[in-house]
Design an enzyme around this catalytic site. Sequence first.
Site, mmCIF file in Angstrom:
data_model
loop_
_atom_site.group_PDB
_atom_site.id
_atom_site.type_symbol
_atom_site.label_atom_id
_atom_site.label_comp_id
_atom_site.label_asym_id
_atom_site.label_seq_id
_atom_site.Cartn_x
_atom_site.Cartn_y
_atom_site.Cartn_z
ATOM 1 N N HIS A 87 0.838 -1.199 0.000
ATOM 2 C CA HIS A 87 0.000 0.000 0.000
ATOM 3 C C HIS A 87 0.871 1.245 0.000
ATOM 4 O O HIS A 87 1.819 1.365 0.782
ATOM 5 C CB HIS A 87 -0.923 0.031 1.220
ATOM 6 C CG HIS A 87 -1.806 1.246 1.247
ATOM 7 N ND1 HIS A 87 -2.786 1.461 0.308
ATOM 8 C CD2 HIS A 87 -1.818 2.330 2.073
ATOM 9 C CE1 HIS A 87 -3.390 2.611 0.550
ATOM 10 N NE2 HIS A 87 -2.813 3.161 1.613
ATOM 11 N N SER A 88 0.545 2.199 -0.886
ATOM 12 C CA SER A 88 1.232 3.475 -0.998
ATOM 13 C C SER A 88 2.722 3.211 -1.249
ATOM 14 O O SER A 88 3.069 2.534 -2.216
ATOM 15 C CB SER A 88 0.964 4.303 0.261
ATOM 16 O OG SER A 88 1.226 5.665 0.055
ATOM 17 N N MET A 89 3.630 3.716 -0.420
ATOM 18 C CA MET A 89 5.045 3.406 -0.631
ATOM 19 C C MET A 89 5.274 1.911 -0.677
ATOM 20 O O MET A 89 6.139 1.407 -1.417
ATOM 21 C CB MET A 89 5.913 4.022 0.474
ATOM 22 C CG MET A 89 7.409 3.806 0.278
ATOM 23 S SD MET A 89 8.443 4.309 1.685
ATOM 24 C CE MET A 89 8.279 2.885 2.769
ATOM 25 N N SER A 114 -1.572 -0.974 -4.205
ATOM 26 C CA SER A 114 -2.691 -0.233 -3.613
ATOM 27 C C SER A 114 -2.288 1.206 -3.314
ATOM 28 O O SER A 114 -1.246 1.452 -2.697
ATOM 29 C CB SER A 114 -3.134 -0.935 -2.325
ATOM 30 O OG SER A 114 -4.007 -0.127 -1.567
#
Length: 241
Positions: A87-89, A114
């Site tokens: 997720h994200s990074m 994500s």
Amino acid sequence: MVWTQCIESRPFAEHRLVCFPHAGGSPYFYRGWGKALEEFEAHTVCYPGRAERMAESPATDLKAMARQIAASIRPLVESRPTVFFGHSMGAIVAYETACALEEDGAGATHLFASGARAPQLMRGDAAAAARWDDDAIVRNLVELGGTDAQMLRNPDFLELVMPYVGADFRMLSSYTAGERAPLGCAVTALVGTSDPRVTTEQADAWRESTGGPFRRVSLPGDHFYLAAAPPFGLVREAATG
């Protein structure tokens, strides 16, 4: 260095799941996933500088960190089909880890990216990375959600977390994907319909990251849509489909 924690040991599960936290995130973000996803033996990555690795210095080079993660989890990937969820990074770290594994003859069976722009859209900028001071980071965390706003006003909390949160933000701002061969695994890009930082077009661009099957799924919510409604059904589909 221990890069992963097993959320719930399942020696007879047919599949593994490796979860990669967001910038400033810890393994605890995924603590409920192991119990919910009974088809998987779930593991979560712990970046240095937080949780049980608080005494270590935070990472500063995302690609180098991903190569270390790949070397650490290769036995997991080789012994059972393995799904990555970042997720994200964490999506970028998962992607770079998958690339490193494939370059070494191994690999994940499915990558869930994500809440992240596609890696080829990332343009490392040292000047931008240097601008991530504490005030800018706090403003960003408030905008994205996912962190208790009251905690962000607590000086003791900020003193504890800001070294690794800041390091993550600066590391991600410095990242450039460069020329990479497409992955061979399936990729699913997930994005919240109200995400202030990632558009559907930027999520669609993950299509270029793989020569395998691709789809983009928009889910209700903001950048941290998965905190209230984890996409367990989609992850299960990766095992059964």
